[in-house]
Design a protein around this motif. Structure first.
Motif, PDB file in Angstrom:
ATOM      1  N   GLU A 320       0.845  -1.191   0.000  1.00 34.98           N
ATOM      2  CA  GLU A 320       0.000   0.000   0.000  1.00 34.98           C
ATOM      3  C   GLU A 320       0.882   1.243   0.000  1.00 34.98           C
ATOM      4  O   GLU A 320       1.819   1.337   0.798  1.00 34.98           O
ATOM      5  CB  GLU A 320      -0.910  -0.005   1.230  1.00 34.98           C
ATOM      6  CG  GLU A 320      -1.893   1.156   1.277  1.00 34.98           C
ATOM      7  CD  GLU A 320      -2.774   1.088   2.512  1.00 34.98           C
ATOM      8  OE1 GLU A 320      -2.913   2.124   3.197  1.00 34.98           O
ATOM      9  OE2 GLU A 320      -3.331  -0.001   2.790  1.00 34.98           O
ATOM     10  N   PHE A 321       0.586   2.176  -0.895  1.00 38.76           N
ATOM     11  CA  PHE A 321       1.414   3.360  -1.051  1.00 38.76           C
ATOM     12  C   PHE A 321       0.527   4.606  -1.000  1.00 38.76           C
ATOM     13  O   PHE A 321      -0.472   4.695  -1.711  1.00 38.76           O
ATOM     14  CB  PHE A 321       2.179   3.295  -2.378  1.00 38.76           C
ATOM     15  CG  PHE A 321       3.021   2.053  -2.504  1.00 38.76           C
ATOM     16  CD1 PHE A 321       4.297   2.020  -1.983  1.00 38.76           C
ATOM     17  CD2 PHE A 321       2.500   0.908  -3.102  1.00 38.76           C
ATOM     18  CE1 PHE A 321       5.063   0.865  -2.073  1.00 38.76           C
ATOM     19  CE2 PHE A 321       3.256  -0.251  -3.196  1.00 38.76           C
ATOM     20  CZ  PHE A 321       4.546  -0.270  -2.673  1.00 38.76           C
ATOM     21  N   LYS A 322       0.945   5.548  -0.173  1.00 36.43           N
ATOM     22  CA  LYS A 322       0.142   6.740   0.049  1.00 36.43           C
ATOM     23  C   LYS A 322       0.051   7.616  -1.191  1.00 36.43           C
ATOM     24  O   LYS A 322       0.809   7.456  -2.146  1.00 36.43           O
ATOM     25  CB  LYS A 322       0.724   7.529   1.223  1.00 36.43           C
ATOM     26  CG  LYS A 322       0.640   6.801   2.556  1.00 36.43           C
ATOM     27  CD  LYS A 322       1.225   7.644   3.682  1.00 36.43           C
ATOM     28  CE  LYS A 322       1.123   6.906   5.015  1.00 36.43           C
ATOM     29  NZ  LYS A 322       1.705   7.715   6.120  1.00 36.43           N
ATOM     30  N   LYS A 323      -0.870   8.558  -1.120  1.00 36.28           N
ATOM     31  CA  LYS A 323      -1.103   9.478  -2.225  1.00 36.28           C
ATOM     32  C   LYS A 323       0.173  10.221  -2.606  1.00 36.28           C
ATOM     33  O   LYS A 323       0.942  10.641  -1.751  1.00 36.28           O
ATOM     34  CB  LYS A 323      -2.192  10.478  -1.834  1.00 36.28           C
ATOM     35  CG  LYS A 323      -2.659  11.385  -2.956  1.00 36.28           C
ATOM     36  CD  LYS A 323      -3.812  12.257  -2.495  1.00 36.28           C
ATOM     37  CE  LYS A 323      -4.321  13.143  -3.621  1.00 36.28           C
ATOM     38  NZ  LYS A 323      -5.467  13.970  -3.186  1.00 36.28           N
ATOM     39  N   ASN A 324       0.389  10.336  -3.912  1.00 39.93           N
ATOM     40  CA  ASN A 324       1.526  11.077  -4.476  1.00 39.93           C
ATOM     41  C   ASN A 324       2.881  10.423  -4.204  1.00 39.93           C
ATOM     42  O   ASN A 324       3.916  11.092  -4.228  1.00 39.93           O
ATOM     43  CB  ASN A 324       1.548  12.522  -3.965  1.00 39.93           C
ATOM     44  CG  ASN A 324       0.299  13.306  -4.365  1.00 39.93           C
ATOM     45  OD1 ASN A 324      -0.241  13.090  -5.449  1.00 39.93           O
ATOM     46  ND2 ASN A 324      -0.155  14.187  -3.489  1.00 39.93           N
ATOM     47  N   THR A 325       2.876   9.123  -3.945  1.00 35.93           N
ATOM     48  CA  THR A 325       4.151   8.412  -3.803  1.00 35.93           C
ATOM     49  C   THR A 325       4.843   8.333  -5.152  1.00 35.93           C
ATOM     50  O   THR A 325       4.228   7.964  -6.155  1.00 35.93           O
ATOM     51  CB  THR A 325       3.924   6.988  -3.255  1.00 35.93           C
ATOM     52  OG1 THR A 325       3.263   7.066  -1.997  1.00 35.93           O
ATOM     53  CG2 THR A 325       5.253   6.256  -3.077  1.00 35.93           C
ATOM     54  N   TYR A 326       6.127   8.672  -5.200  1.00 29.47           N
ATOM     55  CA  TYR A 326       6.865   8.629  -6.457  1.00 29.47           C
ATOM     56  C   TYR A 326       7.050   7.192  -6.934  1.00 29.47           C
ATOM     57  O   TYR A 326       7.154   6.260  -6.129  1.00 29.47           O
ATOM     58  CB  TYR A 326       8.232   9.289  -6.298  1.00 29.47           C
ATOM     59  CG  TYR A 326       8.169  10.789  -6.126  1.00 29.47           C
ATOM     60  CD1 TYR A 326       7.765  11.601  -7.171  1.00 29.47           C
ATOM     61  CD2 TYR A 326       8.503  11.379  -4.908  1.00 29.47           C
ATOM     62  CE1 TYR A 326       7.692  12.987  -7.018  1.00 29.47           C
ATOM     63  CE2 TYR A 326       8.439  12.758  -4.739  1.00 29.47           C
ATOM     64  CZ  TYR A 326       8.028  13.553  -5.803  1.00 29.47           C
ATOM     65  OH  TYR A 326       7.951  14.914  -5.643  1.00 29.47           O
ATOM     66  N   LEU A 327       7.121   7.019  -8.248  1.00 31.44           N
ATOM     67  CA  LEU A 327       7.288   5.690  -8.836  1.00 31.44           C
ATOM     68  C   LEU A 327       8.556   5.018  -8.312  1.00 31.44           C
ATOM     69  O   LEU A 327       8.550   3.819  -8.010  1.00 31.44           O
ATOM     70  CB  LEU A 327       7.329   5.789 -10.364  1.00 31.44           C
ATOM     71  CG  LEU A 327       7.643   4.493 -11.122  1.00 31.44           C
ATOM     72  CD1 LEU A 327       6.613   3.410 -10.817  1.00 31.44           C
ATOM     73  CD2 LEU A 327       7.708   4.754 -12.629  1.00 31.44           C
TER      74      LEU A 327
END
Length: 357
Positions: A320-327
């Motif tokens: 799970e990755f939060k909003k606006n996490t960079y690729l």
């Protein structure tokens, strides 16, 4: 209950006129029940309702001169069609010799049903606009909303419904949406919050499924070929499988239905707390096959991913990755957990799994 086969059946029905023009509470219950039993007739009902309301509104605004001009035009149209009375499949016109003004609505509808519907509009428009109206009546005008890879959008439809459209997805609907129908065609993924203050069923066509709702919210994913998933967040929906006669299921919140290559509906439960993260900008996976994760990352970040030396076994990914996490942060985390390296060159990502001994 009576079956209505054409627009005139509705317009000649007293209960229908009371319901549309007077807001009769007793008739409201009847017609809501009728719509539930005859969803395929919703568009026909909507057209009849639109015509009746427009005629009622217009009749209140006409001047005496305008009325006479319009009645004269209508009578000419009727006379020109009387020659067709003896031909099969034509409506047989009746004479209206008395109380012409009180019967104008019925006459207009008759004219409309035999290809003279445009005459109703000509009566209210300047002559210079009539040709343009006639042309538009013959066109099927569609509104298309589409997102490329890496882009999501929020839309408000004419009926007040809201849609969150995912990346690499498209919505398509006719310009009369919210007036005579609420039919939408989806490819890709979208989350719908359906406005409840409409008597027209809200239907989403996706692959072989038609999802019908009234005042509810749900998610449809149709990215994969021959696969569609419908998940219900609130309210209630009915999902119809058009590839299998009479196969349908009703969903309650927390239930989903999936149709695959076998064209059969499979209903199950899902986690309401995690299912719709994507529309909030949160990227989440729960035991998702690696190839599907790759496809999601390509859509999410608008990149192409090249996988080298993929594992022989079926790898399933959770994360799970939060909003606006960079690729690069997503790849760093996944690479550490699942034993691969990566590099990024412009808009191309190279993923290389370590060789197994």
């Amino acid at each position: 209950m009576k079956s209505y086969e054409n627009i005139q059946d509705f317009l000649e029905d007293d209960s229908f006129k009371q319901w549309v023009l007077r807001g009769d509470a007793e008739q409201d219950k009847y017609w809501l029940e009728w719509l539930n039993l005859h969803p395929s007739k919703a568009e026909l009902l909507g057209q009849a309702k639109t015509i009746l309301l427009e005629l009622d509104s217009s009749s209140k605004k006409w001047t005496e001169k305008g009325k006479k001009r319009t009645f004269s035009a209508i009578q000419s149209k009727i006379k020109s069609t009387e020659r067709l009375q003896n031909k099969p499949d034509r409506y047989e016109y009746k004479s209206y010799n008395t109380k012409l003004e009180s019967r104008v609505r019925g006459v207009l509808v008759v004219a409309f049903l035999i290809m003279f519907g445009a005459a109703m509009f000509y009566a209210f428009l300047p002559r210079e606009n009539a040709d343009q109206v006639a042309m538009n009546l013959n066109e099927e005008e569609w509104i298309i909303k589409a997102n490329p890879k890496g882009q999501k959008s929020t839309l408000q439809l004419a009926d007040g419904s809201n849609v969150v459209l995912n990346a690499e997805s498209e919505l398509r609907y006719r310009r009369e949406f919210g007036q005579s129908h609420r039919e939408i065609y989806l490819s890709g993924e979208a989350f719908f919050e359906v406005a409840s203050d409409s008597l027209l069923p809200f239907r989403v066509h996706s692959g072989d499924l038609i999802t019908t709702a009234l005042g509810t919210s749900f998610n449809i994913n149709s990215y994969k070929e021959n696969w569609v998933q419908v998940q219900l967040a609130t309210g209630k929906v009915r999902v119809l499988n058009v590839s299998a006669k009479d196969q349908s299921v009703d969903l309650v919140p927390g239930e989903e239905v999936v149709i695959g290559k076998d064209s059969q509906l499979v209903k199950s439960k899902f986690d309401l707390n995690k299912a719709f993260y994507w529309k909030e900008g949160v990227l989440g996976f729960e035991k998702v096959p690696f190839q599907e994760v790759v496809e999601s990352l390509e859509r999410w970040y608008a990149v192409d991913i090249n996988v080298q030396n993929p594992p022989a076994y079926t790898l399933k990914i959770s994360g799970e990755f939060k909003k606006n996490t960079y690729l690069k942060d997503v790849l760093e985390s996944l690479g550490y957990a699942y034993n691969f390296k990566y590099s990024i060159e412009n808009k191309v990502v190279f993923i290389q799994f370590k060789a197994t001994e």
